[in-house]
Design an enzyme around this catalytic site. Structure first.
Site, short mmCIF file in Angstrom:
data_model
loop_
_atom_site.label_atom_id
_atom_site.label_comp_id
_atom_site.label_asym_id
_atom_site.label_seq_id
_atom_site.Cartn_x
_atom_site.Cartn_y
_atom_site.Cartn_z
CG ASP A 1 -0.23 0.05 2.46
OD1 ASP A 1 0.65 0.65 2.63
OD2 ASP A 1 -0.86 -0.57 3.49
CE LYS B 1 -8.71 0.80 0.23
NZ LYS B 1 -7.80 -0.56 0.19
CG MET C 1 -5.52 7.16 7.88
SD MET C 1 -6.54 5.90 7.47
CE MET C 1 -7.25 5.13 9.22
#
Length: 474
Positions: free
Chosen positions: A250, A272, A385
């Site tokens: 990722d 992502k 995040m």
């Protein structure tokens, strides 16, 4: 790489050595470990070279160097005391496209000799490109101490059965799996212990079973890559990364960590980003299963820890449903990595006795969290995040009773050389112009422990607070 590492077939090398002192002797001793032909040219010869010249592969010519000495040579070592002679030979050899090495003069070297750990037929060669010879000797000493001398037995054993295995197993992947099982298991141990006959019987039996279809099925390894610094990988993570046929990784996996993956492994990016999910999670889950069903060893490499906001649980649910074997290798999660490298302890007797890890991920421009439970004294909050949602996080915490003066820290690219730390308070962090320069991945820490950053900061990062725009280096 300035120098391309390569092993040359010495059976077809005729090497010229100009000079016959102790420095030249060291090069001759190295060359004599190979079948190369050696011609030494020098008007004066040291005792060491005199003894080496008795070898059948060595021709000693006692005179000054002549250009004709380069005829039919493929390699030249120059080790004279004359800088002008060294330069002359270098220029002449280079013009004839002959590899030339002027000892202890890197700019005049078209090739350099590496530092060697010799366990023939296993040879480990290292180089610093001539810039750090002492460090290279240090690393060689370390390797010499940890690599058993009898590892050469495994090399000889592998050479003996290489063609047999290659003939029996047509697939490169099958051969690699087979040899890994041999070297990691009882067969390899018997070879190291000198039980040659037993090891050969075991290998023949194992090969017969393997050809008959008794081979390992594909597996998936969920590996936590940690917050970014490759030194923080676990030994097990590194070992599985080196065994992988396919690596699915990722956005949070650093390039330095990807460099540690087996060179010929297939690498598939499924990262992502904010508002840009390249592959839906369900498709990633199925991708892992499909790759394993083809017999691959699949490493699912995740930033941080697979089970801390890494959706590892969802991925292994799919694997269980489809009967795929798997392992989970924990990693250092971003919260502990970022806090440690920013000098912000998550708990501290005077500031916090508990900590909450949560996500600051926005959905429809809101964050659905139990804010009332988060706002309590002597407590640390860590938001993953959450950079995009930072204004909402500050607003909600103040709204539910957290003092506006509560310290807050933002750590970008934690544990890496480009780590940046911005500190402030809930009320003024958004007005700090350095906040606007931050990019994901950035972790947010809220609580009194952030006030310890200046005092405990030990890592060489760029740190900013609300009262200064100057960077400070630990």
């Amino acid at each position: 790489m300035k120098y391309f590492p390569i092993f040359v077939d010495a059976q077809h090398i005729h090497c010229l050595v100009v000079g016959a002192g102790e420095v030249a002797a060291r090069k001759c001793e190295l060359l004599l470990k190979t079948p190369a032909k050696i011609t030494i040219v020098a008007p004066w010869v040291s005792n060491t070279v005199e003894k080496l010249a008795h070898s059948a592969n060595v021709t000693l010519i006692r005179r000054e160097y002549e250009k004709s000495d380069l005829d039919n040579k493929q390699m030249v070592f120059v080790a004279t005391d004359s800088e002008s002679t060294n330069q002359q030979i270098h220029d002449q050899a280079h013009a004839l496209h002959i590899l030339v090495n002027v000892v202890d003069n890197t700019p005049l070297c078209k090739f350099i000799t590496p530092s060697i750990v010799d366990r023939s037929p296993i040879i480990i060669a290292m180089s610093s490109g001539g810039v750090a010879p002492v460090l290279l000797r240090y690393l060689r000493q370390k390797l010499e101490s940890v690599i058993p001398h009898n590892i050469k037995r495994l090399g000889t054993f592998s050479e003996k059965f290489r063609n047999t295995v290659k003939t029996s197993l047509s697939s490169v992947t099958d051969r690699r799996y087979f040899w890994e099982d041999v070297l990691d298991g009882d067969i390899g141990e018997n070879v190291l212990q000198g039980n040659k006959q037993q090891a050969e019987q075991q290998l023949n039996s194992a090969l017969e079973k393997y050809v008959g279809g008794d081979k390992p099925a594909g597996q998936v390894y969920l590996v936590g890559a940690g917050p970014g610094d490759p030194d923080l990988l676990t030994f097990r993570a590194l070992r599985l990364m080196q065994k992988a046929d396919v690596v699915v990784y990722d956005r949070l996996v650093s390039p330095e960590i990807l460099e540690l993956v087996r060179r010929d492994a297939e690498k598939i990016y499924v990262g992502k980003e904010q508002s840009n999910h390249t592959i839906p999670q369900q498709e990633i889950n199925q991708l892992l299963a499909n790759l394993a069903k083809k017999g691959n060893r699949v490493v699912r490499l995740k930033g941080g820890d697979p089970f801390v906001f890494g959706r590892g649980g969802e991925e292994i649910e799919t694997l269980i449903e489809q009967g795929i074997e798997f392992q989970v290798v924990p990693g250092i999660t971003a919260a502990t990595g970022a806090a440690s490298y920013a000098g912000i302890p998550l708990t501290h007797r005077e500031h916090a006795q508990s900590v909450t890890f949560t996500t600051g991920h926005l959905r429809n421009n809101t964050i659905n969290l139990d804010w009332a439970c988060m706002v309590k004294p002597n407590h640390t909050l860590v938001f993953y995040m959450g950079l995009t949602a930072l204004p909402i996080i500050c607003e909600k915490l103040i709204e539910y009773g957290m003092p506006a003066s509560t310290p807050i820290g933002l750590i970008q690219s934690a544990t890496r050389v480009d780590q940046k730390v911005v500190t402030g308070t809930l009320i003024d962090i958004m007005s700090n112009k350095d906040t606007a320069s931050l990019q994901p991945p950035t972790l947010i820490i809220v609580g009194g422990v952030v006030s310890l950053h200046k005092k405990l900061n030990w890592f060489g990062d760029k740190s900013f607070d609300e009262s200064s725009t100057q960077s400070t280096h630990a």
